[in-house]
Design a protein around this motif. Structure first.
Motif, PDB file in Angstrom:
ATOM      1  N   GLU A 872       0.692  -1.273  -0.202  1.00  0.00           N
ATOM      2  CA  GLU A 872      -0.350   0.340   0.023  1.00  0.00           C
ATOM      3  C   GLU A 872       0.600   1.621   0.180  1.00  0.00           C
ATOM      4  N   GLY A 873       1.596   1.202   0.706  1.00  0.00           N
ATOM      5  CA  GLY A 873       3.524   2.451   1.022  1.00  0.00           C
ATOM      6  C   GLY A 873       3.433   2.591  -0.580  1.00  0.00           C
ATOM      7  N   LEU A 874       3.447   2.193  -2.053  1.00  0.00           N
ATOM      8  CA  LEU A 874       4.132   1.948  -2.670  1.00  0.00           C
ATOM      9  C   LEU A 874       2.884   2.496  -3.390  1.00  0.00           C
ATOM     10  N   ARG A 875       1.390   2.003  -3.430  1.00  0.00           N
ATOM     11  CA  ARG A 875       0.504   1.759  -4.174  1.00  0.00           C
ATOM     12  C   ARG A 875       0.029   4.034  -4.121  1.00  0.00           C
ATOM     13  N   LYS A 876       0.546   4.053  -2.875  1.00  0.00           N
ATOM     14  CA  LYS A 876       0.118   5.625  -2.712  1.00  0.00           C
ATOM     15  C   LYS A 876       1.268   6.591  -3.158  1.00  0.00           C
ATOM     16  N   THR A 877       2.399   6.111  -3.288  1.00  0.00           N
ATOM     17  CA  THR A 877       3.404   6.905  -3.886  1.00  0.00           C
ATOM     18  C   THR A 877       3.558   7.257  -5.262  1.00  0.00           C
ATOM     19  N   LEU A 878       2.442   5.683  -5.803  1.00  0.00           N
ATOM     20  CA  LEU A 878       2.298   6.215  -7.558  1.00  0.00           C
ATOM     21  C   LEU A 878       0.844   6.461  -8.104  1.00  0.00           C
ATOM     22  N   VAL A 879      -0.015   6.429  -7.193  1.00  0.00           N
ATOM     23  CA  VAL A 879      -0.957   8.023  -7.047  1.00  0.00           C
ATOM     24  C   VAL A 879      -0.958   8.847  -6.918  1.00  0.00           C
ATOM     25  N   ARG A 880       0.255   9.287  -6.363  1.00  0.00           N
ATOM     26  CA  ARG A 880       0.666  10.866  -5.402  1.00  0.00           C
ATOM     27  C   ARG A 880       1.260  11.262  -6.865  1.00  0.00           C
ATOM     28  N   TRP A 881       2.766  10.391  -8.078  1.00  0.00           N
ATOM     29  CA  TRP A 881       2.596  10.990  -9.357  1.00  0.00           C
ATOM     30  C   TRP A 881       2.043  10.794 -10.050  1.00  0.00           C
ATOM     31  N   ALA A 882       0.662   9.824 -10.204  1.00  0.00           N
ATOM     32  CA  ALA A 882       0.396  10.574 -11.726  1.00  0.00           C
ATOM     33  C   ALA A 882      -1.097  11.732 -11.086  1.00  0.00           C
ATOM     34  N   THR A 883      -0.854  11.402 -10.272  1.00  0.00           N
ATOM     35  CA  THR A 883      -1.595  13.161  -9.636  1.00  0.00           C
ATOM     36  C   THR A 883      -0.472  14.049 -10.045  1.00  0.00           C
ATOM     37  N   SER A 884       0.474  14.120  -9.838  1.00  0.00           N
ATOM     38  CA  SER A 884       1.112  15.034 -10.300  1.00  0.00           C
ATOM     39  C   SER A 884       1.804  15.456 -11.978  1.00  0.00           C
ATOM     40  N   VAL A 885       1.677  13.834 -12.057  1.00  0.00           N
ATOM     41  CA  VAL A 885       1.820  14.531 -13.863  1.00  0.00           C
ATOM     42  C   VAL A 885       0.329  15.167 -14.566  1.00  0.00           C
ATOM     43  N   ASN A 886      -0.671  14.335 -13.696  1.00  0.00           N
ATOM     44  CA  ASN A 886      -1.851  15.448 -14.064  1.00  0.00           C
ATOM     45  C   ASN A 886      -2.519  16.909 -13.881  1.00  0.00           C
ATOM     46  N   ASP A 887      -1.613  17.438 -12.404  1.00  0.00           N
ATOM     47  CA  ASP A 887      -1.846  18.032 -11.990  1.00  0.00           C
ATOM     48  C   ASP A 887      -0.907  19.418 -13.612  1.00  0.00           C
ATOM     49  N   LYS A 888       0.379  18.511 -13.740  1.00  0.00           N
ATOM     50  CA  LYS A 888       1.289  19.226 -15.303  1.00  0.00           C
ATOM     51  C   LYS A 888       0.030  19.257 -16.291  1.00  0.00           C
ATOM     52  N   ASN A 889      -0.346  18.382 -16.958  1.00  0.00           N
ATOM     53  CA  ASN A 889      -0.695  18.038 -18.421  1.00  0.00           C
ATOM     54  C   ASN A 889      -2.332  17.519 -18.415  1.00  0.00           C
ATOM     55  N   GLY A 890      -2.995  17.849 -17.396  1.00  0.00           N
ATOM     56  CA  GLY A 890      -4.601  16.864 -17.224  1.00  0.00           C
ATOM     57  C   GLY A 890      -4.810  15.752 -16.881  1.00  0.00           C
ATOM     58  N   GLU A 891      -5.854  15.524 -17.455  1.00  0.00           N
ATOM     59  CA  GLU A 891      -6.269  13.643 -16.961  1.00  0.00           C
ATOM     60  C   GLU A 891      -4.745  12.860 -17.555  1.00  0.00           C
ATOM     61  N   ILE A 892      -4.032  12.775 -17.371  1.00  0.00           N
ATOM     62  CA  ILE A 892      -3.491  11.491 -18.194  1.00  0.00           C
ATOM     63  C   ILE A 892      -2.991  10.304 -17.981  1.00  0.00           C
ATOM     64  N   VAL A 893      -2.793   9.892 -16.570  1.00  0.00           N
ATOM     65  CA  VAL A 893      -2.398   8.606 -15.828  1.00  0.00           C
ATOM     66  C   VAL A 893      -3.609   8.537 -14.678  1.00  0.00           C
ATOM     67  N   SER A 894      -4.719   7.518 -14.442  1.00  0.00           N
ATOM     68  CA  SER A 894      -5.693   7.015 -13.518  1.00  0.00           C
ATOM     69  C   SER A 894      -5.046   5.684 -13.148  1.00  0.00           C
ATOM     70  N   GLU A 895      -5.333   5.180 -11.976  1.00  0.00           N
ATOM     71  CA  GLU A 895      -5.539   4.050 -11.572  1.00  0.00           C
ATOM     72  C   GLU A 895      -6.125   3.169 -12.660  1.00  0.00           C
ATOM     73  N   ASP A 896      -5.964   1.565 -12.682  1.00  0.00           N
ATOM     74  CA  ASP A 896      -6.822   0.802 -12.847  1.00  0.00           C
ATOM     75  C   ASP A 896      -7.109  -0.628 -12.114  1.00  0.00           C
ATOM     76  N   GLU A 897      -8.124  -0.156 -11.751  1.00  0.00           N
ATOM     77  CA  GLU A 897      -8.355  -1.397 -10.352  1.00  0.00           C
ATOM     78  C   GLU A 897      -8.997  -2.708 -10.850  1.00  0.00           C
ATOM     79  N   SER A 898      -9.247  -2.230 -12.137  1.00  0.00           N
ATOM     80  CA  SER A 898      -9.722  -3.710 -12.628  1.00  0.00           C
ATOM     81  C   SER A 898      -8.932  -4.794 -13.247  1.00  0.00           C
ATOM     82  N   ARG A 899      -7.404  -3.969 -13.376  1.00  0.00           N
ATOM     83  CA  ARG A 899      -6.665  -5.059 -13.893  1.00  0.00           C
ATOM     84  C   ARG A 899      -5.421  -4.724 -12.952  1.00  0.00           C
ATOM     85  N   SER A 900      -5.597  -4.234 -12.012  1.00  0.00           N
ATOM     86  CA  SER A 900      -4.645  -4.527 -10.604  1.00  0.00           C
ATOM     87  C   SER A 900      -5.011  -5.896  -9.804  1.00  0.00           C
TER      88      SER A 900
END
Length: 1047
Positions: A872-900
């Motif tokens: 879960e610690g890794l997952r939180k870091t990845l979600v935070r990274w995805a949020t930082s990318v989206n803040d700069k470029n719009g909604e580009i990266v999203s977590e796919d819970e169905s494939r996880s």
């Protein structure tokens, strides 16, 4: 020398320009590693010592000279070129400064984010000691390993090991390695590391509790090297017979195991070995598996005896050890010996080469990535000195001393680390053999009187040294080093020459390697030696300085002995000394020491307390320290006694005790499954086809029976299954993990028993397949995958002794949908590697876990790849990274819970060009002390994050260890490009068919690599063949060329 007038003119112009060479800048040059000519040496001195404007003014002055007699075109051109070099150096330094500043910001940001996750206030606990004795970190407080806090505890750990029978694997790939008559110095790859690993293996083999040690290296059968390097096995005989009682069996002891990989009949430098690492790993895995079985029969009660640890030496072996450790699920140790980032920084400081040029020459980025992977995978990193930890390892993304202290403090207080890990950094100095050393207690005058009564010949090297001296009875100051600028011998000669009191009390002996003619020496060595000879002449040191031209390696102890007889001193004045083995050797012969305060000698002096540490740049302090020791006899005697009293701490037995105690602190890991191989070993050569036909018939009968029909001649289905069950030794443990307990008081259902028989026979089939075709094609469109599957299956033909494995980034539900769309039965496959290697499934006759899918998961594989999974610690870091990318470029990266899944976090990427390249994402993860394998898949539209030692390639190695699937019988089908783990799928002992035109859209994923593909894959491998397309005939033609299909 009229032809050299232009040099004099040029020197005059430079000297007129301003100040002399700055000493601190010059020292950077003297730390230079590598070879350079006297001209380059001179140019570097000029560039380093003078400002760019001064050089430009010199060029202007030369160009402005009037008249053909005065003007010199060569001088003008030379001035311009050196000025241009100075500008280039300044530019490279500026670029590197920007890069370092960016790196510092990234590390600080990563540290803050990691600390934010670990939000508890640890202001006191985080003020831990310096990183030298680092604990392993994990989420489980109960599972953590305690630090060694006393010598008594270390002894207790070692005593506990005495009752065990351990198997240890060491790996050192490059250079020429043999047990006796080592050719040290033959080339740059055959040096101190070779001696170290051989002596370590030999010493470990004699330790109580260690049954066998294997030192794995490369087998070399080349005409330009000795035949002994082609011998597959060499036993290392112990130096002493003290532990002869440890001989416990025919396989016990220490051995060099030479494994063939890379170009045949050719000895190549380490920089060219990188593409062949996967081939070594597969072959080494085969050796370890076979040896574990042999040891199991001898000492394991029939159960395999796996290595207690795998220890990689240098980056190439570290890379190999990481993959082997992951495939076997056993602890890994790593020793860097020298580090790529440190070398890169040293070369960049010279300002002569860009990063790209350095990478082309040294393959430095491939080496650095191997060292980062070693940090990811290692339980313990062994260093020789604390300086290596504090100044070299801290350059790496995967090790941060500050963050390490925070993690250690949390471990100490029992606080969750949120999936963050650091390897333990442990200082264990190299060992030495001291049993043959007898320190000299007498002096020159006393020995001469005794020799007159009972004459014994002196060693020949003594007369060779003493012939230089007017008074050979004076104490000898001994220096033993190559004539290399970084060894700082010239400063020593200056210190000796300018101190009259020291010259009157002592002689100076310089053992500077072997030479026949100075003109034939390398440019660097010749320059330094000539400087020394000029200094001897300048200070008129004739009769006071010895510098013999030749000595043998076996005469070095006699040289130490001579210095001790004269009550002399040993000195190592190097600018930086990584360790300082000669200081330990000198102490063993009773010599006090004077040594540089930079590097390893600090740690050595702390233990031995037998001399003085000096600033190597301070000539006066060197002279004062030497004078103090040779003039104060009481101080000399005290230093000598301290050295002799404490020297045992640098012996091989002491080294091995500490080494084994550290291994004992690691959480034991090994393959966890239990299986019965009875009846399946050593099948007859002609049996695979028959066995497969039987299995095919069995599967058919089961299918018919499950549809409600009777099997001919067998009675009821349940009776039929019972009869098969009594004959089969299929793997019950696997099914217990997947299905729940089978047997006991509960009656097994017909469907479960059917799955048990089909599953067990399928695993038996996997072992006995003639070939296994692995479909690892990363297509531009997933709809193309079924077409390629069918083409490959058609080539194999129905009823052939060929098995199939699918290896993909898709999830198991996506795979099932894909098979249905292509009308392909899941039962056609032996195994399915999904989520880029994060999950492993087998086809089943029934659905599992209520998913409705006809697959069963390999629970053993899940526990096998669990190591350092951040959860879960890794997952939180990845979600935070995805949020930082989206803040700069719009909604580009999203977590796919169905494939996880439990061991794969999946993300969707809308715009692959807007996300950072894979190397930047790896850096982000490592800086935060998270360990995982990140992979861009499906042309960059998805991202899979899986455990650090999980991958599609590693899953195949797992199948070999788990079920005995021979890797040499595997044929991998891949495209011309693919996911960012593409190259790992291609290399190894298996055969590979590259399908032309497939996966080319993924090329953009690899455009921003740290190193080119040729640094990973052998361009001329006979096992990799390119097919012209993916039609049935084109695939068949490729397989025919590889020898898989006969005409």
């Amino acid at each position: 020398m009229a032809g050299n007038d232009w040099i004099s003119s040029y020197l005059e112009a430079i000297l007129d320009a301003g100040p002399g060479i700055d000493e601190t800048k010059s020292s950077l040059l003297l730390r230079e590693r590598g070879h350079f000519s006297p001209t380059r040496y001179f140019v570097e001195e000029v560039i380093t010592g003078y400002d760019e404007s001064d050089l430009h003014r010199s060029w202007i002055r030369a160009a402005a000279t009037r008249g053909p007699k005065e003007r010199n075109t060569r001088l003008e051109n030379m001035c311009w070129r050196i000025w241009n070099l100075a500008r280039k150096k300044k530019q490279l330094e500026g670029e590197e400064a920007k890069r370092n500043a960016k790196r510092r910001l990234e590390r600080e940001r990563g540290r803050k984010e990691a600390t934010a996750d670990m939000s508890e206030d640890l202001s006191e606990g985080e003020k831990g000691e310096l990183p030298g004795d680092v604990s392993s970190h994990g989420d489980s407080v109960q599972g953590r390993m305690h630090r060694i806090v006393s010598v008594d505890l270390m002894e207790n750990l070692v005593n506990q090991l005495k009752e065990k029978k351990l198997y240890i694997v060491l790996i050192s790939l490059h250079g020429l390695i043999r047990g006796e008559n080592m050719e040290l110095g033959r080339d740059s790859d055959t040096g101190g590391q070779v001696k170290y690993v051989v002596e370590l293996a030999r010493a470990l083999g004699t330790m109580p509790g260690v049954y066998r040690v294997d030192l794995l290296t490369r087998q070399v059968s080349a005409p330009d090297v000795d035949w002994s390097y082609a011998e597959p096995t060499e036993m290392l005989t112990p130096r002493t017979t003290e532990n002869s009682m440890q001989e416990l069996g025919e396989s016990s002891g220490a051995f060099i195991i030479r494994i063939p990989f890379g170009p045949k009949d050719k000895y190549i430098p380490k920089e060219l070995l990188w593409p062949h690492i996967p081939e070594f790993v597969d072959s080494a895995l085969s050796h370890i598996r076979q040896m574990s079985k042999v040891l199991g029969e001898q000492i394991g009660g029939g159960q395999p005896v796996w290595p207690v640890a795998i220890h990689g030496h240098y980056a190439d072996a570290g890379n190999s050890a990481a993959l082997l450790s992951g495939a076997l699920n056993v602890p890994m140790l790593f020793t860097g010996h020298s580090l790529g980032r440190d070398k890169l920084e040293q070369i960049l400081k010279q300002g002569r080469q860009s990063r790209e040029e350095i990478n082309t020459t040294y393959k430095i980025m491939r080496r650095i990535e191997a060292e980062e992977l070693s940090l990811d995978a290692s339980e313990i990193v062994i260093t020789s000195t604390r300086q290596e930890i504090e100044e070299q390892w801290r350059l790496y993304d995967g090790f941060d001393p500050v963050l390490e202290r925070k993690l250690r403090a949390r471990i100490k207080r029992g606080v969750n680390c949120h999936g963050r890990f650091m390897p333990r950094m442990v200082v264990i100095p190299p060992g030495m053999e001291f049993h043959h050393i007898v320190p000299h207690d007498g002096d020159m005058d006393g020995d001469m009187e005794r020799n007159e009564e009972n004459p014994t010949p002196d060693p020949p090297i003594w007369s060779e040294v003493m012939r230089f001296f007017t008074n050979p009875r004076k104490p000898m100051i001994l220096a033993l080093a190559r004539p290399d600028p970084k060894k700082n011998i010239t400063t020593l000669v200056k210190a000796f020459g300018e101190c009259r009191a020291l010259r009157e009390l002592a002689n100076l002996t310089l053992i500077m390697g072997n030479r026949d003619n100075i003109d034939e020496m390398s440019g660097t060595n010749a320059t330094v030696l000539l400087s020394i000879l000029k200094l001897i002449d300048k200070y008129d040191l004739y009769g006071q300085v010895a510098y013999p031209k030749h000595h043998k390696q076996y005469e070095v102890p006699d040289i130490y002995g001579l210095a001790a007889k004269t009550k002399g001193v040993f000195i190592n004045p190097a600018f930086i000394e990584p360790f300082g083995l000669t200081l330990i050797e000198a102490a063993a012969y009773g010599l006090p020491i004077v040594a540089t305060k930079n590097g390893g000698p600090v740690d050595i002096h702390k233990v031995l307390d037998n001399g003085v540490l000096v600033d190597p740049h301070d000539q006066q302090s060197i002279a004062d320290a030497l004078l103090k020791l040779v003039s104060d006899k009481q101080l000399w005697a005290r230093c000598r006694q301290n050295g002799l009293k404490n020297i045992h701490q640098f012996s091989w037995p002491e080294h091995c005790k500490t080494y084994l105690s550290r291994i004992a602190m690691c959480k034991p890991r090994q393959p966890l499954w239990q299986r019965s191989d009875h009846g399946f070993e050593n099948p007859e050569p002609n049996s695979p086809g028959d066995s497969l036909r039987d299995i095919h018939d069995l599967s058919l009968n089961l299918k018919l029976s499950l549809d409600g029909e009777k099997s001919e001649g067998t009675g009821t289905l349940e009776n039929y299954l019972d009869s098969i069950d009594r004959k089969s030794n299929s793997d019950n443990a696997f099914l217990k993990l997947s299905k729940g307990t089978i047997g006991g008081s509960e009656k097994t259902s017909v469907m479960e028993k059917a799955d048990q028989i089909v599953g067990g026979c399928r695993f038996l089939a996997m072992r006995m397949r003639k070939y296994i075709f692995v479909m690892a094609v990363d297509c531009d469109s997933t709809s193309d995958i079924p077409k390629i599957m069918k083409a490959v299956m058609d080539v194999a033909g129905k009823g052939s002794p060929v098995g199939f494995i699918l290896s993909t980034s898709l999830s198991i539900s996506e795979v099932h949908s894909l098979l249905i769309s292509g009308s392909i039965s899941p039962l056609d496959f032996d195994a399915l590697i999904c989520n880029s290697g994060g999950e492993l499934y087998y086809p089943s006759t029934s659905s599992e876990d209520g998913t409705g899918l006809p697959f069963m998961v390999d629970s053993d594989y899940q526990s096998h790849i669990e190591y350092r999974w951040g959860g879960e610690g890794l997952r939180k870091t990845l979600v935070r990274w995805a949020t930082s990318v989206n803040d700069k470029n719009g909604e580009i990266v999203s977590e796919d819970e169905s494939r996880s899944t439990v061991h794969c976090y999946a993300f969707n990427v809308k715009d692959p060009e807007s996300v950072p390249p894979i190397k930047e994402l790896r850096k982000l993860i490592r800086i935060q002390a998270l360990r995982c394998n990140v992979i861009y898949c499906q042309n960059g539209t998805t991202l899979n994050v899986i455990p650090v030692l999980a991958s599609r390639a590693q899953a195949l190695r797992y199948l070999y260890i788990r079920w005995g699937m021979e890797l040499s019988n595997v044929v991998v089908f891949a495209g011309e490009c693919g996911d960012t783990d593409y190259e790992a799928v291609l290399g190894g002992v298996h055969k590979t068919v590259v399908l032309k035109g497939i996966g080319n859209n993924s090329l953009k994923l690899h455009s921003n690599r740290s190193y080119p593909l040729e640094h990973v894959l052998p361009s001329d491998s006979p096992n990799i063949l390119k097919a012209e397309g993916y039609s049935t005939e084109e695939i068949r033609s490729s397989l025919r060329k590889l020898g898989v299909i006969k005409d």
